[in-house]
Design a protein around this motif. Structure first.
Motif, PDB file in Angstrom:
ATOM      1  N   PRO A 131     -29.364  13.286 -10.522  1.00 11.29           N
ATOM      2  CA  PRO A 131     -29.812  14.674 -10.622  1.00 11.29           C
ATOM      3  C   PRO A 131     -31.173  14.801  -9.937  1.00 11.29           C
ATOM      4  CG  PRO A 131     -29.993  13.553 -12.747  1.00 11.29           C
ATOM      5  CD  PRO A 131     -29.304  12.615 -11.832  1.00 11.29           C
ATOM      6  N   GLY A 132     -31.350  15.858  -9.201  1.00 15.79           N
ATOM      7  CA  GLY A 132     -32.616  15.988  -8.458  1.00 15.79           C
ATOM      8  C   GLY A 132     -32.528  15.360  -7.079  1.00 15.79           C
ATOM      9  N   GLY A 133     -31.397  14.710  -6.769  1.00 14.86           N
ATOM     10  CA  GLY A 133     -31.179  14.200  -5.414  1.00 14.86           C
ATOM     11  C   GLY A 133     -31.683  12.776  -5.214  1.00 14.86           C
ATOM     12  N   LEU A 134     -31.632  12.380  -3.943  1.00  4.56           N
ATOM     13  CA  LEU A 134     -32.071  11.026  -3.587  1.00  4.56           C
ATOM     14  C   LEU A 134     -33.585  10.885  -3.623  1.00  4.56           C
ATOM     15  CD1 LEU A 134     -29.953  10.122  -0.422  1.00  4.56           C
ATOM     16  CD2 LEU A 134     -30.031   8.785  -2.531  1.00  4.56           C
ATOM     17  N   GLY A 135     -34.271  12.001  -3.322  1.00  8.63           N
ATOM     18  CA  GLY A 135     -35.725  11.965  -3.145  1.00  8.63           C
ATOM     19  C   GLY A 135     -36.463  11.286  -4.291  1.00  8.63           C
ATOM     20  N   PRO A 136     -36.295  11.762  -5.551  1.00 11.93           N
ATOM     21  CA  PRO A 136     -37.047  11.154  -6.651  1.00 11.93           C
ATOM     22  C   PRO A 136     -36.743   9.660  -6.805  1.00 11.93           C
ATOM     23  CG  PRO A 136     -36.022  13.225  -7.339  1.00 11.93           C
ATOM     24  CD  PRO A 136     -35.524  12.936  -5.972  1.00 11.93           C
ATOM     25  N   LEU A 137     -35.470   9.291  -6.651  1.00 11.77           N
ATOM     26  CA  LEU A 137     -35.119   7.870  -6.789  1.00 11.77           C
ATOM     27  C   LEU A 137     -35.828   7.046  -5.712  1.00 11.77           C
ATOM     28  CD1 LEU A 137     -33.299   5.585  -8.007  1.00 11.77           C
ATOM     29  CD2 LEU A 137     -31.707   6.088  -6.143  1.00 11.77           C
ATOM     30  N   ILE A 138     -35.749   7.521  -4.475  1.00 12.14           N
ATOM     31  CA  ILE A 138     -36.362   6.741  -3.382  1.00 12.14           C
ATOM     32  C   ILE A 138     -37.865   6.635  -3.607  1.00 12.14           C
ATOM     33  CG2 ILE A 138     -36.758   6.641  -0.888  1.00 12.14           C
ATOM     34  CD1 ILE A 138     -34.066   7.988  -0.466  1.00 12.14           C
ATOM     35  N   ARG A 139     -38.468   7.742  -4.034  1.00 16.16           N
ATOM     36  CA  ARG A 139     -39.929   7.699  -4.278  1.00 16.16           C
ATOM     37  C   ARG A 139     -40.261   6.651  -5.335  1.00 16.16           C
ATOM     38  NH1 ARG A 139     -39.731  13.096  -3.193  1.00 16.16           N
ATOM     39  NH2 ARG A 139     -39.429  13.767  -5.346  1.00 16.16           N
ATOM     40  N   GLU A 140     -39.465   6.631  -6.392  1.00 15.28           N
ATOM     41  CA  GLU A 140     -39.768   5.682  -7.479  1.00 15.28           C
ATOM     42  C   GLU A 140     -39.536   4.228  -7.038  1.00 15.28           C
ATOM     43  OE1 GLU A 140     -39.097   6.891 -11.764  1.00 15.28           O
ATOM     44  OE2 GLU A 140     -37.883   8.378 -10.704  1.00 15.28           O
ATOM     45  N   VAL A 141     -38.492   4.038  -6.273  1.00 16.37           N
ATOM     46  CA  VAL A 141     -38.246   2.671  -5.776  1.00 16.37           C
ATOM     47  C   VAL A 141     -39.401   2.239  -4.873  1.00 16.37           C
ATOM     48  CG1 VAL A 141     -36.744   1.276  -4.284  1.00 16.37           C
ATOM     49  CG2 VAL A 141     -35.727   2.792  -5.999  1.00 16.37           C
ATOM     50  N   CYS A 142     -39.808   3.133  -3.988  1.00 24.24           N
ATOM     51  CA  CYS A 142     -40.909   2.783  -3.072  1.00 24.24           C
ATOM     52  C   CYS A 142     -42.211   2.582  -3.840  1.00 24.24           C
ATOM     53  CB  CYS A 142     -41.073   3.853  -1.992  1.00 24.24           C
ATOM     54  SG  CYS A 142     -39.660   3.913  -0.870  1.00 24.24           S
ATOM     55  N   ALA A 143     -42.386   3.355  -4.922  1.00 23.99           N
ATOM     56  CA  ALA A 143     -43.616   3.208  -5.718  1.00 23.99           C
ATOM     57  C   ALA A 143     -43.687   1.824  -6.365  1.00 23.99           C
ATOM     58  CB  ALA A 143     -43.671   4.299  -6.781  1.00 23.99           C
ATOM     59  N   LEU A 144     -42.547   1.194  -6.523  1.00 23.69           N
ATOM     60  CA  LEU A 144     -42.551  -0.172  -7.077  1.00 23.69           C
ATOM     61  C   LEU A 144     -42.990  -1.207  -6.038  1.00 23.69           C
ATOM     62  CD1 LEU A 144     -39.099  -0.112  -8.956  1.00 23.69           C
ATOM     63  CD2 LEU A 144     -41.364  -0.185 -10.014  1.00 23.69           C
ATOM     64  N   GLY A 145     -43.152  -0.732  -4.804  1.00 23.39           N
ATOM     65  CA  GLY A 145     -43.535  -1.661  -3.736  1.00 23.39           C
ATOM     66  C   GLY A 145     -42.327  -2.179  -2.978  1.00 23.39           C
ATOM     67  N   LEU A 146     -41.165  -1.589  -3.249  1.00 23.43           N
ATOM     68  CA  LEU A 146     -39.943  -2.004  -2.544  1.00 23.43           C
ATOM     69  C   LEU A 146     -39.650  -1.025  -1.419  1.00 23.43           C
ATOM     70  CD1 LEU A 146     -37.575  -2.699  -5.570  1.00 23.43           C
ATOM     71  CD2 LEU A 146     -38.465  -4.403  -3.982  1.00 23.43           C
ATOM     72  N   ARG A 147     -38.884  -1.484  -0.449  1.00 24.57           N
ATOM     73  CA  ARG A 147     -38.341  -0.559   0.545  1.00 24.57           C
ATOM     74  C   ARG A 147     -36.951  -0.145   0.079  1.00 24.57           C
ATOM     75  NH1 ARG A 147     -38.588  -2.660   6.242  1.00 24.57           N
ATOM     76  NH2 ARG A 147     -39.027  -4.803   5.602  1.00 24.57           N
ATOM     77  N   PHE A 148     -36.460   0.967   0.645  1.00 30.62           N
ATOM     78  CA  PHE A 148     -35.196   1.508   0.160  1.00 30.62           C
ATOM     79  C   PHE A 148     -34.153   1.495   1.272  1.00 30.62           C
ATOM     80  CE2 PHE A 148     -32.175   4.887  -0.831  1.00 30.62           C
ATOM     81  CZ  PHE A 148     -31.891   4.596  -2.157  1.00 30.62           C
ATOM     82  N   GLY A 149     -32.947   1.065   0.914  1.00 28.44           N
ATOM     83  CA  GLY A 149     -31.833   1.065   1.858  1.00 28.44           C
ATOM     84  C   GLY A 149     -30.642   1.799   1.265  1.00 28.44           C
ATOM     85  N   LEU A 150     -29.798   2.336   2.136  1.00 29.78           N
ATOM     86  CA  LEU A 150     -28.691   3.174   1.662  1.00 29.78           C
ATOM     87  C   LEU A 150     -27.402   2.823   2.400  1.00 29.78           C
ATOM     88  CD1 LEU A 150     -28.379   5.614  -0.305  1.00 29.78           C
ATOM     89  CD2 LEU A 150     -28.599   7.101   1.688  1.00 29.78           C
ATOM     90  N   TRP A 151     -26.314   2.833   1.648  1.00 23.67           N
ATOM     91  CA  TRP A 151     -24.967   2.620   2.203  1.00 23.67           C
ATOM     92  C   TRP A 151     -24.402   3.963   2.674  1.00 23.67           C
ATOM     93  CZ3 TRP A 151     -20.251   4.772   1.088  1.00 23.67           C
ATOM     94  CH2 TRP A 151     -19.092   4.076   1.450  1.00 23.67           C
ATOM     95  N   VAL A 152     -23.748   3.965   3.817  1.00 28.55           N
ATOM     96  CA  VAL A 152     -23.040   5.162   4.282  1.00 28.55           C
ATOM     97  C   VAL A 152     -21.725   4.729   4.947  1.00 28.55           C
ATOM     98  CG1 VAL A 152     -25.146   6.535   4.657  1.00 28.55           C
ATOM     99  CG2 VAL A 152     -24.238   5.143   6.532  1.00 28.55           C
ATOM    100  N   GLU A 153     -20.792   5.651   5.020  1.00 33.71           N
ATOM    101  CA  GLU A 153     -19.533   5.371   5.723  1.00 33.71           C
ATOM    102  C   GLU A 153     -19.183   6.582   6.591  1.00 33.71           C
ATOM    103  OE1 GLU A 153     -16.341   3.930   3.274  1.00 33.71           O
ATOM    104  OE2 GLU A 153     -15.057   3.549   5.009  1.00 33.71           O
ATOM    105  N   PRO A 154     -19.961   6.804   7.659  1.00 32.75           N
ATOM    106  CA  PRO A 154     -19.872   8.053   8.403  1.00 32.75           C
ATOM    107  C   PRO A 154     -18.540   8.309   9.093  1.00 32.75           C
ATOM    108  CG  PRO A 154     -21.911   6.900   8.890  1.00 32.75           C
ATOM    109  CD  PRO A 154     -21.047   5.959   8.131  1.00 32.75           C
ATOM    110  N   GLU A 155     -17.825   7.257   9.482  1.00 34.98           N
ATOM    111  CA  GLU A 155     -16.640   7.465  10.319  1.00 34.98           C
ATOM    112  C   GLU A 155     -15.428   7.964   9.545  1.00 34.98           C
ATOM    113  OE1 GLU A 155     -16.143   3.803  12.848  1.00 34.98           O
ATOM    114  OE2 GLU A 155     -18.002   3.320  11.825  1.00 34.98           O
ATOM    115  N   MET A 156     -15.537   8.021   8.218  1.00 37.27           N
ATOM    116  CA  MET A 156     -14.342   8.263   7.401  1.00 37.27           C
ATOM    117  C   MET A 156     -14.491   9.514   6.544  1.00 37.27           C
ATOM    118  SD  MET A 156     -12.602   5.491   8.120  1.00 37.27           S
ATOM    119  CE  MET A 156     -13.072   4.149   9.215  1.00 37.27           C
ATOM    120  N   LEU A 157     -13.364   9.971   6.035  1.00 43.03           N
ATOM    121  CA  LEU A 157     -13.413  11.058   5.055  1.00 43.03           C
ATOM    122  C   LEU A 157     -12.255  10.924   4.083  1.00 43.03           C
ATOM    123  CD1 LEU A 157     -12.422  14.516   6.657  1.00 43.03           C
ATOM    124  CD2 LEU A 157     -11.581  12.317   7.406  1.00 43.03           C
ATOM    125  N   SER A 158     -12.502  11.414   2.862  1.00 44.43           N
ATOM    126  CA  SER A 158     -11.446  11.417   1.849  1.00 44.43           C
ATOM    127  C   SER A 158     -10.714  12.747   1.949  1.00 44.43           C
ATOM    128  CB  SER A 158     -12.038  11.316   0.440  1.00 44.43           C
ATOM    129  OG  SER A 158     -12.943  10.247   0.349  1.00 44.43           O
TER     130      SER A 158
END
Ligand code: DGJ
Length: 751
Positions: free
Chosen positions: A390-417
């Motif tokens: 809830p609130g989107g990716l932004g708050p999560l990424i900010r909190e992860v980065c605030a821990l001193g970590l970098r953030f990575g994300l999985w995507v599957e652009p070529e496909m669709l359900s």
């Protein structure tokens, strides 16, 4: 000079540091292939005296004596229906019904630097690269074939690609357009190829080149888990340490085809390029078709040397400049830790635990978007899952980065359900055949990347994601192959272009995204290693090697991959035990030893580990940082062990040969007291080496009486004997360093 033309013998010779490649303009203008082997300056036409072979027909102008036939002369680019019955490199038919081609030399040009292949991944030129272009023409149809060669003198590499031009007055339909034809006259050859399946990719199989056509291919639209496009032709006596071999590697990620044929005269022909099944291309008068590039290297010094040449070449000339200059981050991927079952709180807990271990980058895998609660829905809906985040990716990424970590994300652009907002809005963007139920793979369809509006939408979606959030890493996944090859955007006569246009579209999209975000580390993935090929390396400097994270299975997968691809390109993770794919239990230390072959990371929930195991992980990460440069830049050797020894061993040697890491895993408890004996590779025989440290995992400690120093010669020729390792899947790792200031012993003496 890498490329020379001798007007007297009409030979063109491509010379690299230790190889020569020669072709000749034949009596009627056919381009004959004379030689590929160790460097030599002679004219090799004497190898092919005309000989009358029954049922091998002759060009009309050479009918006298009946000795000269395209069927027995070695061709530089073979065609059909003009007397050569062996594998053809080119197939087409014109709208007037003409087929086959009698290709004759028109001209050649030599230029400094490397030819360009716009729209296709290819090797960049080195300081000493030269290019050769030879144009052949078929008079009846006007079809022109431009053979393009890149000569990398110092690297000992050749590249080949072909441009086909419809120089006639009517359209034609191209049905096969190989990138490479290689005729080898004599000798016994073996074909080393890399077969597999999902979760067991790139298993080496070495078979004699028999008197039939053997084909390594994929018609899946992906280079595939099942048959990797890289092949090696080698002499029967070739080992890791010695013997002849030729590596052939298409820089291509789609359907491919490499066929080998031993003819009636014993000559061997290899033809390699895009897959011809399901392929056709409409070529209007004046238009050209560019094939992908194939990399070619010859080694007389065994398979390790050939592999190392490919590793260096791919790292230096195929991957993006600087791709391997910086240390890789140690990452923790959420997939095997939580699969689809997570929310913001649990990912933050994972991030905190990961940071506590020393991990640098947290990767949020599948399940973060749309209504993605399982793998049946929501591919294409690239907005944050409202309940999990809830609130989107932004708050999560900010909190992860605030821990001193970098953030990575999985995507599957070529496909669709089918169950996605994207599909409901644009059903015609999927590859489906009108009037036929679509074939689904993992419940998903494939986007028609040949269409510009689809690519533009993907570019807008993912570039916005990368612009809006501080994302350092993208895992680009693709979890099914192409099947229903029909594009709603192409006319009927161009439907055979669908799969090829898909790949060109994928490259264009990746070029755009990776070019715009050069600081983002893109990792490739196709259900693990389903698209582990040279065409992906310019975009993905590391590729998820396999969905199988079991260290014992990984030994075979990573070793098989290493024949062609640099270890640093293999993403390798330590996962939980028992392993989720195989159910096998293995020591944590052994999992670390195996994963520390490539781009290192974790794929487990640290909370499920004991405090003792967590401490071991911290120690692993410290070790990895210490070894990272050696693993990234060192020469990799597959070590040979006695047949009775159930050991897999490998070695990294620093470019200056002063440092080496030996790693070994015992895959079965040995039946008796067999000494664990290994001979090392790649060391300076004159140098004196000290053991800096040795670690053993999964077996009781045992005292080792090693000499204080060994000469390089001793480790190379005498080898090393290690104490037995009783237990399940134990492993060991030893770091040696040469100390120029210290005297050396001539041969190891036990203390
Ligand atoms: C297949 C990948 O190889 C896995 O690592 C994981 O990312 C899943 N897809 C997610 O669906």
């Amino acid at each position: 000079m890498g490329i020379t033309f001798d007007p007297t013998s009409k030979t063109l010779t491509l010379t690299t540091r230790s190889s020569a490649y020669q072709m000749q303009i034949g009596p009627l203008g056919h381009l004959l292939h004379l030689y590929y082997g160790p460097r030599a300056a002679d004219c090799f036409s004497y190898l092919y005296p005309p000989r009358d072979v029954g049922f091998s027909p002759n060009p009309a102008a050479l009918r006298a004596g009946r000795g000269w036939s395209l069927d027995t002369q070695p061709q530089e680019y073979s065609a059909s229906l003009c007397g050569d019955y062996r594998l053809s490199s080119l197939e087409f038919s014109t709208d007037e019904g003409l087929r086959g081609a009698d290709l004759r030399y028109q001209q050649h040009t030599v230029s400094p630097g490397k030819y360009a292949l716009p729209g296709l991944p290819s090797a960049r030129g080195a300081a000493d690269t030269e290019s050769l272009s030879v144009t052949l023409r078929d008079a009846a149809t006007g079809v022109e074939v431009e053979l393009r060669y890149g000569v990398y003198e110092t690297d000992d590499f050749l590249t080949r690609a072909v441009r086909i031009r419809n120089g006639g007055s009517v359209p034609l339909r191209l049905e096969k357009a190989a990138s490479l034809c290689l005729d080898l006259p004599f000798g016994d050859w073996e074909l080393l190829h890399f077969f597999g399946s999902h979760t067991m990719e790139r298993q080496p199989e070495r078979v004699p080149v028999a008197r039939l056509i053997q084909t390594v291919s994929s018609r899946r639209g992906f280079s595939s888990h099942q048959q990797n496009p890289f092949v090696i032709l080698c002499a029967p006596d070739t080992t890791e340490r010695s013997g002849e071999s030729i590596g052939v590697m298409p820089v291509w990620s789609g359907s491919h085809e490499t066929s080998v044929e031993r003819s009636q005269t014993g000559a061997v022909r290899l033809v390699s390029g895009i897959g011809s099944a399901d392929f056709s291309w409409r070529l209007l008068p004046g238009e050209t078709f560019q094939t992908p590039e194939v990399l070619l290297s010859y080694s007389a010094a065994g398979l390790s040397a050939l592999s190392q040449s490919f590793h260096r070449f791919l790292r230096t000339h195929v991957a993006r400049p600087g791709a391997y200059d910086r240390p890789r981050p140690v990452l923790l991927n959420s997939w095997e830790a939580s699969y689809f079952d997570f929310d913001r709180a649990s990912i933050l807990r994972l991030a905190r635990d990961a940071r506590d271990l020393g991990v640098e980058l947290l990767v949020l895998d599948d399940g973060w978007f749309g209504s993605r609660d399982d793998d049946r829905r929501a591919l294409g809906d690239w907005f944050a899952h409202p309940r999990k985040l809830p609130g989107g990716l932004g708050p999560l990424i900010r909190e992860v980065c605030a821990l001193g970590l970098r953030f990575g994300l999985w995507v599957e652009p070529e496909m669709l359900s089918e169950d996605s907002e994207l599909y409901r809005a644009h059903p015609d963007w999927a590859l489906t055949v009108p009037g036929r139920e679509p074939t689904v793979g993992r419940d998903q369809l494939v986007l028609d990347l040949g269409r510009r509006e689809v690519r533009d939408w993907l570019y807008e979606t993912f570039s916005a994601l990368l612009r809006e959030h501080p994302i350092s890493y993208i895992k680009w996944d693709a979890n099914r192959n192409l099947s229903d090859l029909y594009s709603r955007a192409l006319p009927p006569e161009r439907q055979g272009e669908t799969a090829h246009r898909y790949l060109l579209g994928l490259y264009a999209l990746l070029e755009r995204l990776c070019g715009e975000f050069p600081d983002v580390l893109f990792e490739g993935c196709a259900g693990g290693g389903g698209r582990f090929d040279a065409g992906m390396l310019p975009y993905f400097p590391q590729i998820w090697c396999s969905d199988n994270t079991d260290p014992i299975s990984r030994l075979a997968i990573q070793r098989g991959s290493s024949y062609g691809y640099p270890p640093v390109a293999m993403a390798c993770h330590v996962s939980a035990s028992p392993n989720h794919q195989t159910g096998r239990s293995s020591p944590l230390g052994t999992r670390g030893v195996v994963a520390m072959t490539g781009a290192f990371g974790y794929e487990l929930d640290p909370a499920a580990l004991s405090e003792e195991a967590r401490e071991e992980v911290r120690q692993q990460i410290r070790r990895y940082r210490e070894l990272e440069a050696l693993l990234r830049c060192g020469d990799y050797y597959r070590l040979e062990t006695a047949a009775a020894l159930p050991l897999t061993a490998w070695q990294f040697v620093s470019p200056d040969r002063r440092e080496t890491l030996l790693s070994l895993v015992q895959t079965e408890a040995p039946p008796g007291p067999i000494p664990l004996h290994l001979r090392l590779r790649g060391l300076d025989p004159e140098a004196s080496y000290r053991l800096i440290w040795m670690e053993r995992f999964g077996c009781p400690d045992s005292a080792v009486a090693f000499p204080e120093r060994w000469s390089g010669a001793a480790l190379l020729h005498g080898g090393l004997v290690l104490p037995p390792m009783p237990g399940d899947y134990p492993s060991a790792r030893l770091l040696f360093r040469a100390d120029p200031g210290t005297p050396r012993t001539a041969f190891p003496t036990e203390r």
